[in-house]
Design an enzyme around this catalytic site. Structure first.
Site, PDB file in Angstrom:
ATOM      1  CE  LYS A  97       7.072  -6.437  67.850  1.00 40.19           C
ATOM      2  NZ  LYS A  97       6.953  -6.910  69.244  1.00 40.19           N
ATOM      3  CD  GLU A 139       8.616  -9.673  65.918  1.00 39.44           C
ATOM      4  OE1 GLU A 139       9.473  -8.856  66.304  1.00 39.44           O
ATOM      5  OE2 GLU A 139       8.064 -10.484  66.689  1.00 39.44           O
TER       6      GLU A 139
END
Length: 296
Positions: A214, A177
């Site tokens: 993400k 992420e």
């Protein structure tokens, strides 16, 4: 095998991932939005009791199931606790059909070169072994991009993939992420550099290795299509990043193949003071809207 079924659900499942991993400094804010003031607890232990009660209420709600919520990200404290007399991760998968993930990062370093790298993660191997024992499928770790600085973005992506390799070594699926802050002026440029750096690092993975990503909702619609279709990427999910649920859903719907992994946008409108009937209805409404945006 459970792991094969979880992999299939992450690859092919229709729905989204619930981010239930607020920890440390983000927990008081999450509780306040839920209607629990800081004056109602006097220690970290009491604070985490409250947040676990909130997460338990969400997970045990009839609306929360693998039909629409295909995965959920937990904080370590949640993994170590029980829901319904079972370990939290086991309850998610066995009772709700939801694939469990674990947040493993320990927060952010000070800003440098337009980014905030992850702090060192001491004891990561031990934590990953523990996660495997709990039936966790994968992990999530967050770092932040605040400017379109190629040096900084290259460093942040390299760090994510380096630790991702360590996670893969334990048989777990890493969610990488590298969040792009949605309010920066050069967001689109930063996303362009980020995509290039991710593509470079994906080519270094082993033949049978995959990761999940993400990412912030992109400035240009369908911008992450090359990553969504990349053979080394199991799934690409999006964070809400400060948008309201309505805004995040509208943006998500413009990006086919990208699914949600919302935190605050999922719990928006939920309150400790609501009756179970009202709570379940509000949660069902939130889940339905995020699900619809994720499968559009």
């Amino acid at each position: 095998m459970a792991n094969e079924a979880m992999t299939a659900q992450m690859r092919d499942g229709k729905g989204f991932i619930a981010a239930l991993d607020q920890s440390g400094g983000s927990t008081p804010k999450a509780l306040k939005l839920y209607g629990i003031e800081e004056s109602e607890y006097s220690s970290d232990a009491e604070m985490f009791d409250h947040i676990h009660a909130m997460r338990t209420r969400i997970v045990r709600s009839p609306a929360f199931s693998g039909d629409k919520v295909i995965g959920a990200i937990l904080f370590e404290d949640t993994m170590n606790r029980e829901i319904g007399g079972m370990s939290s991760a086991q309850y998610l998968w066995q009772e709700r059909g939801v694939v469990p993930f674990l947040k493993v990062d320990k927060g952010l370093e000070a800003a440098a070169d337009g980014v905030k790298l992850m702090k060192p993660i001491p004891g990561l191997d031990d934590l990953l072994e523990k996660a495997v024992g709990h039936g966790i499928f994968g992990t999530k770790m967050r770092s932040v991009i605040d400017a379109a600085d190629r040096k900084g973005i290259a460093e942040i992506v390299a760090q994510q993939f380096k630790i991702g390799a360590q996670i893969l070594g334990h048989g777990l699926m890493p969610i990488l992420e590298p969040e792009v802050t949605i309010t920066i002026d050069d967001k689109g440029e930063a996303e362009g550099i980020l995509r290039e750096e991710i593509e470079k690092n994906l080519e270094q993975l082993g033949a049978d290795e995959q990761v999940m990503l993400k990412l912030s909702l992109p400035t240009s619609d369908d911008f992450y299509r090359p990553l969504i279709e990349h053979p080394k990427v199991l799934r690409v999910v999006a964070l809400s990043g400060g948008y309201s649920r309505e805004e995040a859903n509208a943006l998500l719907a413009k990006n086919p193949g990208l699914i949600a992994s919302f935190s605050r946008a999922l719990t928006e409108g939920l309150s400790a003071q609501q009756s179970d009937e009202e709570f379940d209805a509000r949660l069902a409404e939130a889940i339905d809207s995020i699900y619809t945006a994720s499968i559009t």
